[in-house]
Design an enzyme around this catalytic site. Structure first.
Site, PDB file in Angstrom:
ATOM      1  N   HIS A 213      22.016-100.714 -27.428  1.00 36.23           N
ATOM      2  CA  HIS A 213      20.743-101.323 -27.068  1.00 36.23           C
ATOM      3  C   HIS A 213      20.465-102.575 -27.894  1.00 36.23           C
ATOM      4  O   HIS A 213      19.774-103.488 -27.432  1.00 36.23           O
ATOM      5  CB  HIS A 213      19.608-100.314 -27.223  1.00 36.23           C
ATOM      6  CG  HIS A 213      19.580 -99.290 -26.137  1.00 36.23           C
ATOM      7  ND1 HIS A 213      18.869 -98.115 -26.234  1.00 36.23           N
ATOM      8  CD2 HIS A 213      20.185 -99.263 -24.915  1.00 36.23           C
ATOM      9  CE1 HIS A 213      19.038 -97.413 -25.119  1.00 36.23           C
ATOM     10  NE2 HIS A 213      19.841 -98.095 -24.321  1.00 36.23           N
ATOM     11  N   HIS A 325      26.863-101.506 -15.584  1.00 36.92           N
ATOM     12  CA  HIS A 325      27.131-102.143 -16.872  1.00 36.92           C
ATOM     13  C   HIS A 325      28.450-102.911 -16.855  1.00 36.92           C
ATOM     14  O   HIS A 325      28.534-104.031 -17.386  1.00 36.92           O
ATOM     15  CB  HIS A 325      27.163-101.104 -17.986  1.00 36.92           C
ATOM     16  CG  HIS A 325      25.819-100.570 -18.353  1.00 36.92           C
ATOM     17  ND1 HIS A 325      24.904-101.288 -19.085  1.00 36.92           N
ATOM     18  CD2 HIS A 325      25.233 -99.368 -18.102  1.00 36.92           C
ATOM     19  CE1 HIS A 325      23.809-100.568 -19.271  1.00 36.92           C
ATOM     20  NE2 HIS A 325      23.985 -99.405 -18.685  1.00 36.92           N
TER      21      HIS A 325
END
Length: 339
Positions: A213, A325
């Site tokens: 993150h 992703h």
């Protein structure tokens, strides 16, 4: 690395997610569709987004139709977490409705999703999104999280609307002031450093710090003009996450590894951030790592989880349900510098 070829390879795998009941479902490791699992909102929205970015209109419509019908809560508004199954409403999933609708150019769906976000999740006093509300919106979970807000920033940027861009900036300023992103908070945004200490491998709310993150926030902060924060978070994520042969899933607040498994999305976001920030030596090295360990040339897509020795594992993730992703990493590396 043949990025165009990788893009087409990932899209070919993703097409297998089309579900006979509508929308998209969960793909197993071999690319087959798991019909025993319900159709999940976050999978449906991400796949819709992926196909929208690839210009595959028929598949985009497949995902949009499911959002308009099977996932929609006709009684209370918003969308169910699993198609046809009444449930609480999650900001994490609703921001992906925004992202999918924006990418697909569906103005009606985008307007509806933004109205839901504005009415039920946005908390103006704090300048951020709440996390979970009851189906009828009457109750709010006593938890606030950086993950839903991070993807909220991504969705807000995708709208191109200045009002939502301003909100994206406010969220980013709230959450990216240090070298690490604190993930878990109480309702008035006080950090909860011990949250989920007994459940460190949680898919969406793991204990501690998530270096992946840090990379995602670095990319988003950079796109919003927060260059200093972006560089700081990028460096912090490398410092905390890299253990010599890959990126660990989580660390504690002293930077010590907690869950040493390697998740594919962490490496994808590292690549995407490196591309966005012009850190091309890292970008090339991490693509080489992806080729060596994560990219599954025989079975398709990427292994979603490896153990600490870079062998395929499934303690946190099973199957290969998500190309979002990996395609993001490809797109970031294909994008011209400075764009």
């Amino acid at each position: 690395m043949d990025l165009i070829g990788e893009r087409e390879r990932l899209l070919a795998f993703a097409r297998g997610a089309v579900h006979p009941d509508g929308g998209f479902g969960w793909l197993r490791t071999d690319g087959s569709l798991d019909l025993a699992r319900g159709r999940e909102l976050w999978i449906n929205t991400r796949m819709t987004y992926v196909f929208a970015m690839a210009g595959e209109r028929e598949l985009v419509e497949t995902g949009l139709h499911a959002l308009r019908t099977d996932f929609r809560d006709a009684q209370h508004g918003g969308w169910f977490s699993v198609a046809g199954e009444p449930s609480d409403k999650l900001a994490y999933e609703h921001v992906f409705v925004v992202l999918a609708a924006a990418a697909a150019g569906d103005a009606a769906l985008l307007g509806e999703a933004l109205e839901v976000l504005d009415t039920y999740f946005w908390e103006e006093h704090f300048g951020a999104l709440s996390d979970v509300r009851s189906r009828d919106w009457s109750r709010v979970e006593a938890y606030r999280g950086a993950n839903a807000n991070m993807h909220g920033v991504e969705a807000m940027i995708a709208t191109g609307d200045e009002r939502w861009l301003d909100r994206a900036r406010r969220i980013t300023q709230l959450l990216t002031g240090g070298v690490r992103v604190v993930e878990h908070y109480d309702p008035i945004w006080r950090p909860q450093p011990h949250y989920n200490r007994e459940d460190p491998t949680h898919r969406f709310r793991p204990y501690g710090v998530t270096p992946g993150h840090g990379f995602e926030w670095a990319r988003l902060a950079h796109s919003l003009g927060f260059e200093e924060a972006a560089r700081r978070l990028f460096s912090g994520a490398i410092h905390d996450g890299w253990d010599g042969s890959g990126f660990v899933y989580t660390v504690d607040f002293d930077g010590r590894p907690v869950v040493r498994a390697r998740l594919h999305w962490v490496l994808c976001e590292a690549i995407a951030a490196a591309a966005a920030l012009g850190e091309h030596d890292f970008e090339r090295a991490w693509w080489a790592l992806a080729e060596q360990h994560f990219i599954d040339r025989e079975g398709g897509s990427w292994w979603h989880e490896l153990d600490a020795d870079n062998r395929p594992a499934s303690t946190i993730w099973d199957g290969k349900p998500d190309v979002y992703h990996a395609l993001g990493a490809v797109s970031a590396s294909l994008r011209p510098a400075g764009s």
